[in-house]
Design an enzyme around this catalytic site. Structure first.
Site, PDB file in Angstrom:
ATOM      1  N   ASP A  86       0.852  -1.196   0.000  1.00 24.91           N
ATOM      2  CA  ASP A  86       0.000   0.000   0.000  1.00 24.91           C
ATOM      3  C   ASP A  86       0.880   1.236   0.000  1.00 24.91           C
ATOM      4  OD1 ASP A  86      -2.172  -1.664   0.345  1.00 24.91           O
ATOM      5  OD2 ASP A  86      -1.963  -1.617   2.547  1.00 24.91           O
ATOM      6  N   ASP A 124       0.674  13.759   8.496  1.00 27.99           N
ATOM      7  CA  ASP A 124      -0.088  15.003   8.306  1.00 27.99           C
ATOM      8  C   ASP A 124      -0.897  14.976   7.009  1.00 27.99           C
ATOM      9  OD1 ASP A 124       2.392  15.144   7.125  1.00 27.99           O
ATOM     10  OD2 ASP A 124       2.947  17.064   8.030  1.00 27.99           O
ATOM     11  N   GLU A 172      -4.509  23.652   5.943  1.00 29.13           N
ATOM     12  CA  GLU A 172      -3.108  24.058   5.875  1.00 29.13           C
ATOM     13  C   GLU A 172      -2.344  23.230   4.849  1.00 29.13           C
ATOM     14  OE1 GLU A 172      -0.050  24.033   9.499  1.00 29.13           O
ATOM     15  OE2 GLU A 172      -0.021  22.390   8.087  1.00 29.13           O
ATOM     16  N   GLU A 173      -2.802  22.002   4.619  1.00 27.00           N
ATOM     17  CA  GLU A 173      -2.094  21.106   3.703  1.00 27.00           C
ATOM     18  C   GLU A 173      -2.521  21.263   2.246  1.00 27.00           C
ATOM     19  OE1 GLU A 173       0.444  19.353   4.475  1.00 27.00           O
ATOM     20  OE2 GLU A 173       0.314  19.521   6.654  1.00 27.00           O
ATOM     21  N   ASP A 177      -6.035  22.759  10.546  1.00 29.00           N
ATOM     22  CA  ASP A 177      -4.648  22.305  10.506  1.00 29.00           C
ATOM     23  C   ASP A 177      -4.742  20.833  10.918  1.00 29.00           C
ATOM     24  OD1 ASP A 177      -2.031  21.622  10.912  1.00 29.00           O
ATOM     25  OD2 ASP A 177      -1.539  23.334  12.204  1.00 29.00           O
ATOM     26  N   LEU A 189      -2.749  18.319  11.277  1.00 30.92           N
ATOM     27  CA  LEU A 189      -1.826  17.843  12.310  1.00 30.92           C
ATOM     28  C   LEU A 189      -0.861  18.974  12.623  1.00 30.92           C
ATOM     29  CD1 LEU A 189      -2.014  15.140  13.612  1.00 30.92           C
ATOM     30  CD2 LEU A 189      -0.160  14.337  12.192  1.00 30.92           C
ATOM     31  N   ASP A 190      -0.971  19.483  13.816  1.00 29.49           N
ATOM     32  CA  ASP A 190      -0.110  20.582  14.233  1.00 29.49           C
ATOM     33  C   ASP A 190       1.014  20.031  15.108  1.00 29.49           C
ATOM     34  OD1 ASP A 190       0.508  23.466  14.683  1.00 29.49           O
ATOM     35  OD2 ASP A 190       0.066  22.890  16.752  1.00 29.49           O
ATOM     36  N   GLU A 218      -4.487  28.176  12.603  1.00 23.51           N
ATOM     37  CA  GLU A 218      -3.886  27.988  13.925  1.00 23.51           C
ATOM     38  C   GLU A 218      -4.277  29.115  14.894  1.00 23.51           C
ATOM     39  OE1 GLU A 218       0.057  27.829  12.184  1.00 23.51           O
ATOM     40  OE2 GLU A 218       0.263  25.703  12.672  1.00 23.51           O
TER      41      GLU A 218
END
Ligand code: AHG
Ligand code: MN
Ligand code: MN
Length: 316
Positions: free
Chosen positions: A64, A70, A93-94, A112, A114-115, A264
């Site tokens: 896979d 993130d 954010e990504e 966000d 994953l901060d 954020e």
């Protein structure tokens, strides 16, 4: 006899009843977020076990495609929120641009996914931050217009903290049943604790007022200690529960700092202020800034009122 346990779902439904015109859409949206972050939490928990870190585009043992956490978290949020039908606009954010969905959803959700991503591979707490607005043709809304905001911390426990404008409540995941339970009702930020949270390695480029402030803190009669995790969401969470100040100010090389206004700063500034604290970006409350672009960065200090006022006193 057991104490009455309140789940996040029960809490949301109860809150909804306070609004005569509520359609259930907000509760559905929050439930979708709750489900998405439970999936993210389970991936975060396994991140030390499966070979998932730092390998976008490569393949794992079973062939896979493996993704950075993130990117994976972003996909989980986008997929879940798209399927829920409650949000017409998603921005992350990504992602370079906002996603417009063709549905009758009432909301716009910014996140966000994953901060604190630099902390993933060293097993240090990270989180997801979200911000919710009512639909509008203009996606560049000032934070003041948020109808809800919150965050999820993936730490020793998973916590879901949110506000929809009537105070801040925190829920802790009971992993044995997979349910968020109200653990921190009506959070008020403490005033007295002297904890400052700045990345002091930037001293050579900090502006004079930040340097003067940090010097004053260290020489003050009040006892201060320093804490800096490097995941804003976690540094702000500690500030919310224990008091103190978190800052990522502008400096000589970065006129707007590095933190992003819409993903954020606004959601966390909203939470801190709902809990009785203060947030401050250069000359104004970040919630009063009308963004010029989705990924705009702003300088920020936030925390207990007295501590933020103390920082402000060094600005001429
Ligand atoms: P992200 O992981 O979403 O890119 O955010 C990282 C941010 C924020 O969480 C943290 O406060 C800050 O970067 C840390 O920056 P420094 O390493 O410059 O202190
Ligand atoms: Mn971040
Ligand atoms: Mn991030």
């Amino acid at each position: 006899m057991y104490n009455k346990i309140v789940t996040l779902t029960e809490y949301l439904l109860k809150e909804e009843q306070k609004f005569e015109k509520a359609t259930g859409s907000f509760t559905l949206l929050m439930t979708t977020l709750e489900n998405a972050v439970k999936i993210i939490a389970s991936h975060v928990k396994q991140s030390g076990l499966v070979d998932i870190l730092g390998k976008t585009g490569s393949t794992n043992a079973s062939g896979d495609e493996v993704k950075k956490l993130d990117i994976l978290s972003n996909e989980i949020l986008v997929d879940c929120l798209s399927q829920s039908g409650q949000a017409q606009t998603l921005a992350s954010e990504e992602l370079a641009d906002a996603i417009s969905l063709e549905n009758n959803g009432h909301y716009m959700v910014y996140f966000d996914p994953l901060d604190g991503s630099s902390n993933i591979e060293v097993n240090v707490n990270i989180g997801t931050i979200f911000s919710i607005y009512l639909n509008d043709k203009n996606i560049l809304q000032p934070g003041r217009k948020q109808v809800a905001a919150g965050y999820i911390i993936y730490g020793p426990s998973v916590m879901f903290v949110y506000s929809c404008g009537q105070g801040v409540n925190g829920f802790t995941l009971d992993p044995s049943v997979g349910t968020f339970l109200l653990s921190h009702p009506n959070i008020i930020i403490p005033e007295e604790k002297g904890i400052y949270s700045f990345n002091e390695s930037y001293e050579p480029i900090f502006h004079k007022h930040t340097l003067k402030y940090l010097k004053d803190v260290k020489n003050s009669e009040k006892k201060y200690t320093s804490r800096y995790i490097g995941s804003m969401v976690v540094d702000v969470h500690r500030t919310l529960l224990k008091g103190g100040i978190f800052g990522y100010p502008s400096d000589k090389e970065r006129p707007d700092g590095i933190l992003r206004l819409m993903y954020e700063v606004n959601p966390l500034a909203y939470i801190i202020q709902q809990a009785g604290g203060l947030a401050f970006s250069e000359k104004k409350n970040p919630l009063d800034i009308t963004p010029k672009q989705l990924h705009q960065r702003v300088s920020i200090v936030m925390g207990s009122k007295k501590e933020v006022n103390h920082y402000q006193s060094f600005l001429s």
